[in-house]
Scaffold this active site. Sequence first.
Site: not given
Ligand code: IMP
Length: 428
Positions: A13, A16, A39-41, A142, A223, A298, A302
């Site tokens: 976050d 990027k 991810a959220g952009h 696999r 991430q 995004t 949260r």
């Molecule tokens: P997952 O990637 O959904 O398995 O989540 C694992 C951890 O990575 C959690 O704490 C998520 O909140 C965090 N996370 C996953 N993607 C992002 C992102 O794009 N930004 C910030 N935190 C992320």
Amino acid sequence: MSGLVLLGAQWGDEGKGKVTDYLGEMADVVVRYQGGNNAGHTVVVGEEEFKLRLIPSGILNPKAICVIGNGVVVDPNVLLKEIKYLQEKGIDTSGLRISERAHVIMPYHIAIDTYDEEAKGEKKIGTTKNGIGPCYSDKYNRIGIRIADLIDKEVFAERLKATLEVKNNLLVKFYEKEPMDFQEIFENYSEMAEKIKKYVTDTSYLVDEALKAGKKVLFEGAQGTLLDIDHGTYPYVTSSNPIASYAAVGVGVGVQNINSVLGIAKAYTTRVGEGPFPTELFDEDGEKMRNVGHEFGTVTGRARRCGWIDTVMLRYAVRLSGITGLALMKLDVMDSLPKVKICTHYECNGEKVETFPCSLKKLAECKPVYVELDGWQCDTSNVRSYEELPENARKFIETIEKYTAVPIKLVAVGPKRDQTIIRTELFK
Ligand code: IMP
């Protein structure tokens, strides 16, 4: 040959999307190398806001080829929705390419991600519940389904049948839930495969050819460094490797193609989900960062935890990825603060800690040590050159450079494309 990796230097976050969009304007190819729709952009172009989760922000440049690499996990539902969303906003999506080797997020991955988190109770990771972890687990076990398998009906039926048997056993016997129906999934996913097919290709070959032809390739990480499965705050991490060296694996090109690495960091730190966070704030300053910086997910909505910038963490990110320059985002969020702090090192049971610890127990015991500087207390959102920034803001930036030992090449003072101060050419 010109390959630039862009990655998050904190817990994700960092902004990027804005930098990818900015650099994507100059790139011939933009390629994502890991993660999925966790991810959220958010990218603001003119007055319009774009929210993307899976497709690289480079799609907003109609001249660029926009690639989803083999290291990404793809939820076809999300992909098709995103393509439609972009098309409805008048964006040309014909430059999109998807690796035939990328793995597919299936409905049982999403279900298991949710049930697993529920089962963990207080020990939950706080995942996005998008099936990312279970999909990567199947890849390494696999028993995954790749895009190439999905678009070949015969192979898809065979692989789905075998995997679903295992998953239904788990769903019924372990999670005590309903089993999933083969035919329903097969038909639904085959229908989506038909729509996706035209974008699917050997993206490793495509990107390699572009690099050989001297094209500018932007490798986009999702991430952030501290969420890296190997180097992050395990187990509170994602299931892939956002660090720069994974760009070569997740795209299928040689490591020598990575010429420079731009680490993206906010002027403060945020994190979503669980896990220790040494510089976290529980006071008014933290609240201000959250509200002024709109620090709400995004993807999940949260509220993000907020704290001061941490150069212990940034030095670690610089080391892991060979970061050659930093982009400092959201400087304007700090505009109203009377004092600003930079964590230089930690103290743990009387010991000076200058490198990021592996043990979460130790990390939780680490007390941040700060340099405190006077704030600049004026609006920087209209500043467009480094020299025009207030002296205290420049002092803040230069102190971060001193403690990270890398130049800050870009400073962002707002979400819009033009709210960007470039100090050094980024993409040669
Ligand atoms: P997952 O990637 O959904 O398995 O989540 C694992 C951890 O990575 C959690 O704490 C998520 O909140 C965090 N996370 C996953 N993607 C992002 C992102 O794009 N930004 C910030 N935190 C992320």
